[in-house]
Design a protein around this motif. Structure first.
Motif, PDB file in Angstrom:
ATOM      1  N   GLY A  20       0.773  -1.225   0.000  1.00 10.57           N
ATOM      2  CA  GLY A  20       0.000   0.000   0.000  1.00 10.57           C
ATOM      3  C   GLY A  20       0.812   1.287   0.000  1.00 10.57           C
ATOM      4  O   GLY A  20       0.253   2.368   0.071  1.00 10.57           O
ATOM      5  N   LYS A  21       2.126   1.163  -0.071  1.00 12.78           N
ATOM      6  CA  LYS A  21       2.987   2.346  -0.109  1.00 12.78           C
ATOM      7  C   LYS A  21       3.604   2.483  -1.489  1.00 12.78           C
ATOM      8  O   LYS A  21       3.937   1.499  -2.127  1.00 12.78           O
ATOM      9  CB  LYS A  21       4.081   2.236   0.946  1.00 12.78           C
ATOM     10  CG  LYS A  21       3.519   2.212   2.349  1.00 12.78           C
ATOM     11  CD  LYS A  21       4.607   2.078   3.366  1.00 12.78           C
ATOM     12  CE  LYS A  21       3.970   2.014   4.742  1.00 12.78           C
ATOM     13  NZ  LYS A  21       4.957   1.811   5.786  1.00 12.78           N
ATOM     14  N   VAL A  22       3.747   3.737  -1.947  1.00  6.06           N
ATOM     15  CA  VAL A  22       4.311   4.027  -3.266  1.00  6.06           C
ATOM     16  C   VAL A  22       5.657   4.704  -3.082  1.00  6.06           C
ATOM     17  O   VAL A  22       5.816   5.585  -2.228  1.00  6.06           O
ATOM     18  CB  VAL A  22       3.360   4.954  -4.068  1.00  6.06           C
ATOM     19  CG1 VAL A  22       3.985   5.389  -5.372  1.00  6.06           C
ATOM     20  CG2 VAL A  22       2.035   4.242  -4.324  1.00  6.06           C
ATOM     21  N   LEU A  23       6.640   4.292  -3.873  1.00  2.00           N
ATOM     22  CA  LEU A  23       7.981   4.849  -3.789  1.00  2.00           C
ATOM     23  C   LEU A  23       8.107   6.105  -4.640  1.00  2.00           C
ATOM     24  O   LEU A  23       7.753   6.106  -5.818  1.00  2.00           O
ATOM     25  CB  LEU A  23       9.011   3.826  -4.266  1.00  2.00           C
ATOM     26  CG  LEU A  23      10.453   4.306  -4.246  1.00  2.00           C
ATOM     27  CD1 LEU A  23      10.938   4.502  -2.813  1.00  2.00           C
ATOM     28  CD2 LEU A  23      11.353   3.332  -4.970  1.00  2.00           C
ATOM     29  N   LEU A  24       8.601   7.175  -4.043  1.00  2.00           N
ATOM     30  CA  LEU A  24       8.915   8.410  -4.744  1.00  2.00           C
ATOM     31  C   LEU A  24      10.396   8.710  -4.558  1.00  2.00           C
ATOM     32  O   LEU A  24      10.988   8.307  -3.561  1.00  2.00           O
ATOM     33  CB  LEU A  24       8.092   9.582  -4.185  1.00  2.00           C
ATOM     34  CG  LEU A  24       6.579   9.492  -4.316  1.00  2.00           C
ATOM     35  CD1 LEU A  24       5.922  10.669  -3.600  1.00  2.00           C
ATOM     36  CD2 LEU A  24       6.160   9.456  -5.770  1.00  2.00           C
ATOM     37  N   VAL A  25      10.980   9.415  -5.521  1.00  3.22           N
ATOM     38  CA  VAL A  25      12.369   9.854  -5.407  1.00  3.22           C
ATOM     39  C   VAL A  25      12.388  11.375  -5.463  1.00  3.22           C
ATOM     40  O   VAL A  25      11.518  11.998  -6.050  1.00  3.22           O
ATOM     41  CB  VAL A  25      13.269   9.251  -6.521  1.00  3.22           C
ATOM     42  CG1 VAL A  25      13.364   7.749  -6.380  1.00  3.22           C
ATOM     43  CG2 VAL A  25      12.754   9.602  -7.901  1.00  3.22           C
ATOM     44  N   GLN A  26      13.403  11.955  -4.835  1.00  3.70           N
ATOM     45  CA  GLN A  26      13.529  13.404  -4.829  1.00  3.70           C
ATOM     46  C   GLN A  26      14.577  13.805  -5.850  1.00  3.70           C
ATOM     47  O   GLN A  26      15.698  13.309  -5.827  1.00  3.70           O
ATOM     48  CB  GLN A  26      13.923  13.891  -3.431  1.00  3.70           C
ATOM     49  CG  GLN A  26      13.750  15.366  -3.247  1.00  3.70           C
ATOM     50  CD  GLN A  26      13.913  15.774  -1.790  1.00  3.70           C
ATOM     51  OE1 GLN A  26      14.564  15.092  -1.012  1.00  3.70           O
ATOM     52  NE2 GLN A  26      13.307  16.882  -1.435  1.00  3.70           N
ATOM     53  N   ASP A  27      14.213  14.711  -6.763  1.00  8.45           N
ATOM     54  CA  ASP A  27      15.152  15.127  -7.801  1.00  8.45           C
ATOM     55  C   ASP A  27      16.119  16.187  -7.253  1.00  8.45           C
ATOM     56  O   ASP A  27      16.040  16.591  -6.094  1.00  8.45           O
ATOM     57  CB  ASP A  27      14.430  15.602  -9.067  1.00  8.45           C
ATOM     58  CG  ASP A  27      13.700  16.923  -8.911  1.00  8.45           C
ATOM     59  OD1 ASP A  27      13.919  17.647  -7.921  1.00  8.45           O
ATOM     60  OD2 ASP A  27      12.908  17.252  -9.805  1.00  8.45           O
ATOM     61  N   ALA A  28      17.028  16.613  -8.093  1.00  8.03           N
ATOM     62  CA  ALA A  28      18.065  17.567  -7.688  1.00  8.03           C
ATOM     63  C   ALA A  28      17.490  18.910  -7.251  1.00  8.03           C
ATOM     64  O   ALA A  28      18.130  19.644  -6.499  1.00  8.03           O
ATOM     65  CB  ALA A  28      19.049  17.768  -8.833  1.00  8.03           C
ATOM     66  N   ASN A  29      16.267  19.221  -7.693  1.00  6.01           N
ATOM     67  CA  ASN A  29      15.614  20.485  -7.327  1.00  6.01           C
ATOM     68  C   ASN A  29      14.723  20.353  -6.098  1.00  6.01           C
ATOM     69  O   ASN A  29      14.019  21.290  -5.741  1.00  6.01           O
ATOM     70  CB  ASN A  29      14.794  21.020  -8.500  1.00  6.01           C
ATOM     71  CG  ASN A  29      15.663  21.350  -9.692  1.00  6.01           C
ATOM     72  OD1 ASN A  29      16.756  21.900  -9.526  1.00  6.01           O
ATOM     73  ND2 ASN A  29      15.206  21.007 -10.874  1.00  6.01           N
ATOM     74  N   GLY A  30      14.727  19.161  -5.487  1.00  8.34           N
ATOM     75  CA  GLY A  30      13.920  18.941  -4.295  1.00  8.34           C
ATOM     76  C   GLY A  30      12.489  18.528  -4.561  1.00  8.34           C
ATOM     77  O   GLY A  30      11.698  18.384  -3.635  1.00  8.34           O
ATOM     78  N   LYS A  31      12.131  18.317  -5.816  1.00 11.48           N
ATOM     79  CA  LYS A  31      10.768  17.900  -6.162  1.00 11.48           C
ATOM     80  C   LYS A  31      10.660  16.379  -6.072  1.00 11.48           C
ATOM     81  O   LYS A  31      11.585  15.657  -6.425  1.00 11.48           O
ATOM     82  CB  LYS A  31      10.408  18.353  -7.573  1.00 11.48           C
ATOM     83  CG  LYS A  31      10.333  19.853  -7.708  1.00 11.48           C
ATOM     84  CD  LYS A  31       9.963  20.241  -9.115  1.00 11.48           C
ATOM     85  CE  LYS A  31       9.945  21.756  -9.259  1.00 11.48           C
ATOM     86  NZ  LYS A  31       9.640  22.165 -10.617  1.00 11.48           N
ATOM     87  N   TRP A  32       9.494  15.903  -5.630  1.00  9.34           N
ATOM     88  CA  TRP A  32       9.239  14.471  -5.522  1.00  9.34           C
ATOM     89  C   TRP A  32       8.582  13.979  -6.811  1.00  9.34           C
ATOM     90  O   TRP A  32       7.728  14.650  -7.373  1.00  9.34           O
ATOM     91  CB  TRP A  32       8.339  14.190  -4.335  1.00  9.34           C
ATOM     92  CG  TRP A  32       9.033  14.472  -3.047  1.00  9.34           C
ATOM     93  CD1 TRP A  32       8.950  15.621  -2.314  1.00  9.34           C
ATOM     94  CD2 TRP A  32       9.942  13.622  -2.364  1.00  9.34           C
ATOM     95  NE1 TRP A  32       9.746  15.524  -1.207  1.00  9.34           N
ATOM     96  CE2 TRP A  32      10.371  14.314  -1.200  1.00  9.34           C
ATOM     97  CE3 TRP A  32      10.446  12.353  -2.607  1.00  9.34           C
ATOM     98  CZ2 TRP A  32      11.268  13.759  -0.303  1.00  9.34           C
ATOM     99  CZ3 TRP A  32      11.343  11.801  -1.706  1.00  9.34           C
ATOM    100  CH2 TRP A  32      11.742  12.498  -0.568  1.00  9.34           C
ATOM    101  N   GLU A  33       9.002  12.792  -7.251  1.00 11.22           N
ATOM    102  CA  GLU A  33       8.454  12.214  -8.482  1.00 11.22           C
ATOM    103  C   GLU A  33       8.600  10.697  -8.450  1.00 11.22           C
ATOM    104  O   GLU A  33       9.305  10.144  -7.603  1.00 11.22           O
ATOM    105  CB  GLU A  33       9.176  12.786  -9.701  1.00 11.22           C
ATOM    106  CG  GLU A  33      10.657  12.481  -9.740  1.00 11.22           C
ATOM    107  CD  GLU A  33      11.385  13.147 -10.900  1.00 11.22           C
ATOM    108  OE1 GLU A  33      10.796  13.996 -11.572  1.00 11.22           O
ATOM    109  OE2 GLU A  33      12.544  12.795 -11.117  1.00 11.22           O
TER     110      GLU A  33
END
Length: 68
Positions: A20-33
């Protein structure tokens, strides 16, 4: 960054879900995707997504469903 080897401007993304959890990564600008990236020349979409996840997360994945 040399982007001449990429075949598209739009990246592929993976929705990685576990318990039930989704993995997000943080880009170099601090945005989650969602993790993912662009295909290289001559690369099939599934292979490109597997490569990107391996590069970003060090994980081997086997896609179970693909959305166009």
């Amino acid at each position: 960054m040399d982007t001449n080897h990429f075949i598209a401007d739009i990246p592929q993304k993976a929705l990685l879900e576990h318990e039930g959890k989704v993995l997000l990564v943080q880009d170099a600008n601090g945005k989650w995707e969602l993790p993912g990236g662009r295909l290289s020349n001559g690369e099939q979409p599934i292979d490109g997504l597997k490569r990107e996840i391996k590069e970003e997360l060090g994980a081997d994945i086997e896609p179970v469903q693909v959305y166009d």
